[in-house]
Design a protein around this motif. Structure first.
Motif, PDB file in Angstrom:
ATOM      1  N   ASN A 132     -12.691  -7.823 -35.695  1.00 55.01           N
ATOM      2  CA  ASN A 132     -12.381  -7.561 -34.280  1.00 55.01           C
ATOM      3  C   ASN A 132     -12.909  -6.177 -33.910  1.00 55.01           C
ATOM      4  OD1 ASN A 132     -11.308  -7.919 -31.711  1.00 55.01           O
ATOM      5  ND2 ASN A 132      -9.354  -6.988 -32.273  1.00 55.01           N
TER       6      ASN A 132
ATOM      7  N   SER B 288     -13.834 -10.112 -23.461  1.00 56.20           N
ATOM      8  CA  SER B 288     -13.622 -10.606 -24.816  1.00 56.20           C
ATOM      9  C   SER B 288     -14.766 -11.552 -25.164  1.00 56.20           C
ATOM     10  CB  SER B 288     -12.275 -11.337 -24.916  1.00 56.20           C
ATOM     11  OG  SER B 288     -12.048 -11.752 -26.242  1.00 56.20           O
TER      12      SER B 288
ATOM     13  N   THR C 208     -17.325 -13.412 -28.308  1.00 55.58           N
ATOM     14  CA  THR C 208     -17.439 -13.867 -29.688  1.00 55.58           C
ATOM     15  C   THR C 208     -18.892 -13.743 -30.112  1.00 55.58           C
ATOM     16  OG1 THR C 208     -15.616 -15.421 -29.437  1.00 55.58           O
ATOM     17  CG2 THR C 208     -17.110 -15.793 -31.274  1.00 55.58           C
TER      18      THR C 208
ATOM     19  N   THR D  95     -14.858 -11.112 -33.142  1.00 58.71           N
ATOM     20  CA  THR D  95     -14.494 -10.932 -31.735  1.00 58.71           C
ATOM     21  C   THR D  95     -14.827  -9.509 -31.316  1.00 58.71           C
ATOM     22  OG1 THR D  95     -12.696 -12.527 -31.923  1.00 58.71           O
ATOM     23  CG2 THR D  95     -12.584 -11.007 -30.078  1.00 58.71           C
TER      24      THR D  95
ATOM     25  N   GLN E  95     -14.088  -6.811 -28.218  1.00 58.00           N
ATOM     26  CA  GLN E  95     -13.318  -6.463 -27.026  1.00 58.00           C
ATOM     27  C   GLN E  95     -13.979  -5.233 -26.393  1.00 58.00           C
ATOM     28  OE1 GLN E  95     -10.544  -8.078 -25.961  1.00 58.00           O
ATOM     29  NE2 GLN E  95     -10.356  -9.481 -27.695  1.00 58.00           N
TER      30      GLN E  95
END
Length: 790
Positions: free
Chosen positions: A436, A508, A510, A527, A529
């Motif tokens: 992330n 957000s 991917t 992911t 952000q």
């Protein structure tokens, strides 16, 4: 006639029926160590008299009263303290019986008390520790030693018992005599020392002692070789003195009984010798290869009495001289294999040759270096195989040092390097260094600005390890460099617009990392952000450009006027607003809360002085480079009826001609009021006058008119009290006392005042009357000070 009491005993002596001077003997028994109050015996006397004279009382007349006592009514004898038989074994008491008439019995009771012994003294051994010595292998029942314990108590039978130290039951003890004997065969090699605990019991009380038994050695063990037969290989050209074998025998006995000496019981042709102390066997001369082998018998003897020994046979095999080492068919080898090859797969064979014959020419292979993790193995024929699972990502190259050795007694060998290269297979997927990613991107940057970088690593090699990046879904707002993993914006962003459109200023995404391996690429995903970071690009904005408020001029201090409000769509300190008044508050009449925008009265207002205020209010944010905006606050000060009307002058003189026509204007009075609006509307009237309706006044204009015909001869002076009232003022506004005189033409008016005025008239000309007006505030009364004709 009174009878003397006679002493009797219960169950011990017969009762005497007549008084007698004979002493009665009694016997009592008690145990030692019993507590005070223990019952001993009972004495009894009878008296045939009746009433108090027949009542008998007992007492001790002689004897040890410190240890015994008798109950005066019952005759029961008890102990007063605990007795010790070792201190005294018997006591004698003399008991006398006295009746109620104070007559004593002629025959006194003699009580003999014997102290019985109790087991209160533990047995004590004659020694705290006993030490005995015994040889191993003595016969069963052998007398080792005797222990003895005694006690001060009488008639005590002491018994003995071994409680600890003899787990195997090697020893026994006579319970009565304390004699210790052997109960089984003693072997010093199993245990050389025993420490026994012996307990002596004399009833409930016990004592103990330690018994140390040392077992002396006997030469009962022969030296022992590990093997009965051994063999050794030798080479025909070994020189005299060459050690070929090391004999070793063990003897568990101690001292000289365990010292081993070596000798040769059978020595073919005297070709061998042995060290008496170490057992090392060496050659005394060259061996003949044609003999094939030799049988050497070795004897090991101890030094005990009697001397014990044992022997074993050593076979010595003679071999040819090994003079040719193995030779590999290549100087080095290099092999490439797939890292996915299964365990136990054979992949290459090394080959070496040896010109010698027989075992000297037989070759065995082994890996001696470079085999990290024991990854490879080699069969005796030189065939290499995979011994454990391979992983190129852990190690991609092995350099094995393979040795080829012949099987001679003195082997010769050769070595070769075998390089094993692992070829990559696509067995590792790319791995992101984070699952992330979080990036912060400032708004208002131009398109193409750097946002952040993602990174994935693939341990594979070549195309299998080449990573390419992509978005899982098409992204119109960002672009991703497929090789470097850099993320950049595609256009300029406005955080506040995103908040309005999306409800959040965050993206957000991917991302996918894919290797280039075949036949099927491997992937990983993560992911991302992206948070839009606010900059101070928005100034505070008031809800209105113009705020309007009203406040009474009589409002108290700290009265809240109005609250202005501004908002800033920026976040954090960029959206934190502070308020201030930057213009229009020079008189410091108002204050504003810097946080809430609440405007509050802090001074005293006067509508007549200042009827309105125009405040310029500024809202400033807390950004590093602050932005601001302003609004106007218009405050109208509401008038209150706080000022009374007033006449402009304090004196009014009027002369009129008696021939003036009815309805004609005599004069006009005018009052002023500082208030405004309805508070300044005035009404005039004539009050407190002596004109008897001769004059009238317009309530709105203050014009005075003649209402009746004048007659100078009837009345030459009129006093008019003219009152003006504000419509919203209480009934004590202002009044004007006016004196009017009838005269020839030429009289004039002078203006007068408002409130509670006192008028004084006097003559001012030859043609008529004059009036004087003086301000006076006493009780609101009007009085005439004087008048005269001129």
């Amino acid at each position: 006639a009174r009878r003397l009491p006679r002493t009797v005993t219960r169950a011990l002596t017969p009762t005497s029926n007549t008084a007698s001077s004979r002493a009665t003997s009694l016997a009592g028994f008690t145990s030692a160590s019993t507590p005070a109050g223990t019952y001993v015996t009972t004495v009894s006397a009878t008296d045939p008299d009746l009433g108090p004279n027949g009542t008998v009382k007992y007492s001790i007349s002689a004897g040890d009263t410190s240890r015994f006592q008798v109950h005066g009514q019952t005759g029961v004898i008890t102990t007063k303290i605990a007795l010790d038989r070792e201190e005294k074994t018997a006591y004698q008491l003399q008991i006398v019986a006295t009746d109620g008439g104070h007559l004593q019995s002629q025959n006194q009771a003699i009580v003999t008390i014997t102290v019985l012994d109790t087991q209160d003294n533990p047995p004590v051994f004659s020694q705290g520790t006993y030490s005995f010595v015994v040889f191993e292998n003595v016969a069963l029942g052998y007398h080792v030693g005797t222990v003895f314990a005694s006690t001060m108590d009488l008639n005590t039978n002491i018994s003995y018992l071994i409680t600890t130290g003899d787990q195997r039951g090697v020893f026994a003890i006579n319970r009565v005599t304390g004699q210790i004997t052997t109960a089984s065969i003693i072997d010093r090699e199993e245990q050389a020392f025993y420490q026994l605990k012996v307990v002596a019991s004399g009833g409930a009380i016990t004592g103990d002692a330690m018994v140390n038994i040392t077992v002396k050695d006997l030469n009962d063990n022969s030296p022992h070789f590990i093997h009965a037969v051994e063999s050794v290989n030798v080479v025909e050209n070994w020189k005299a003195g060459h050690t070929i074998f090391q004999a070793k025998a063990l003897d568990p006995d101690e001292g000289v009984n365990g010292v081993v000496l070596y000798s040769l019981k059978q020595n073919p042709k005297g070709l061998f010798s042995i060290s008496e102390q170490t057992g090392a066997i060496s050659l005394t001369g060259p061996l003949d290869i044609n003999a094939g082998s030799y049988q050497v018998e070795i004897l090991a003897s101890d030094m005990g009495v009697p001397q014990l020994s044992s022997n074993f046979i050593l076979t010595v095999s003679v071999h040819d001289v090994n003079d040719n080492p193995p030779v590999f068919d290549q100087l080095s080898y290099e092999i490439t294999i797939l890292e996915s090859e299964p365990v136990n797969s054979r992949f290459f064979k090394v080959q070496a040759s040896d010109k010698d014959s027989g075992v000297n020419g037989e070759i065995a292979y082994s890996i001696i270096e470079g085999n990290t993790g024991d990854a490879f193995g080699i069969f005796p024929d030189g065939q290499l195989y995979i011994k454990s699972e391979l992983d190129r990502e852990l190690q991609e190259r092995y350099v094995l040092l393979v040795v080829a050795s012949d099987r001679a007694v003195e082997p010769l060998n050769a070595t070769v390097n075998v390089t094993v290269i692992l070829e990559d297979v696509n067995d590792n997927r790319p791995l992101f260094n984070s699952t992330n990613y979080v990036f912060y991107f400032e708004e208002e940057q131009r398109g193409g600005s750097y946002v952040g970088k993602i990174n994935a690593v693939d341990k594979d090699f070549g195309p299998n390890g080449e990573v390419r990046y992509s978005f899982e879904h098409m992204q119109p707002d960002f672009e991703l460099n497929t090789v470097t993993g850099e993320i950049r914006s595609t256009h300029q962003f406005d955080r506040e617009a995103l908040m309005r459109q999306r409800g959040a200023a965050v993206f957000s995404l991917t991302v996918i990392a894919t290797d280039q391996g075949l036949p099927k690429p491997l992937k990983d995903q993560a992911t991302v952000q992206i948070y839009m970071k606010d900059i101070n690009d928005n100034a505070p904005k008031f809800l209105k450009d113009l705020y309007q408020a009203t406040i009474s001029e009589l409002a108290a201090n700290l009265t809240q006027v109005l609250r202005v409000s501004a908002s800033d769509v920026d976040e954090g300190v960029n959206g934190l607003i502070h308020y201030s008044v930057i213009k229009g508050n020079e008189e410091k009449q108002f204050a504003i809360d810097s946080s809430t925008g609440q405007v509050t009265l802090v001074g005293k207002l006067d509508h007549e002085a200042t009827a309105s205020y125009s405040l310029v209010i500024q809202a400033v944010d807390a950004g590093a480079v602050s932005l601001s905006s302003t609004c106007m606050l218009s405050i109208d000060v509401l008038d209150e009826n706080d000022n009374s009307p007033s006449f402009p002058k304090s004196t009014l003189l009027v002369d009129v001609l008696e021939n003036m026509r009815v309805g004609e204007l005599v004069s006009s009075v005018t009052a002023t009021d500082s208030d405004s609006g309805d508070n300044a509307d005035l009404h005039y009237s004539i009050t407190g006058t002596n004109n008897h309706g001769t004059f009238s006044i317009s309530p709105n204009t203050g014009s005075i008119f003649l209402a009746k015909k004048l007659d100078f001869e009837t009345q030459s002076l009129y006093k008019l009290n003219i009152t003006h009232l504000s419509e919203k003022w209480p009934a004590e506004d202002g009044s004007l006392n006016s004196s009017s005189s009838v005269s020839s033409p030429g009289c004039a008016w002078h203006p007068c005042l408002v409130k509670s005025l006192r008028w004084v008239s006097s003559c001012i000309s030859n043609l008529g009357y004059f009036f004087t007006l003086t301000d006076e505030y006493a009780n609101g009364l009007v009085s005439v000070l004087g008048c005269g004709r001129r």
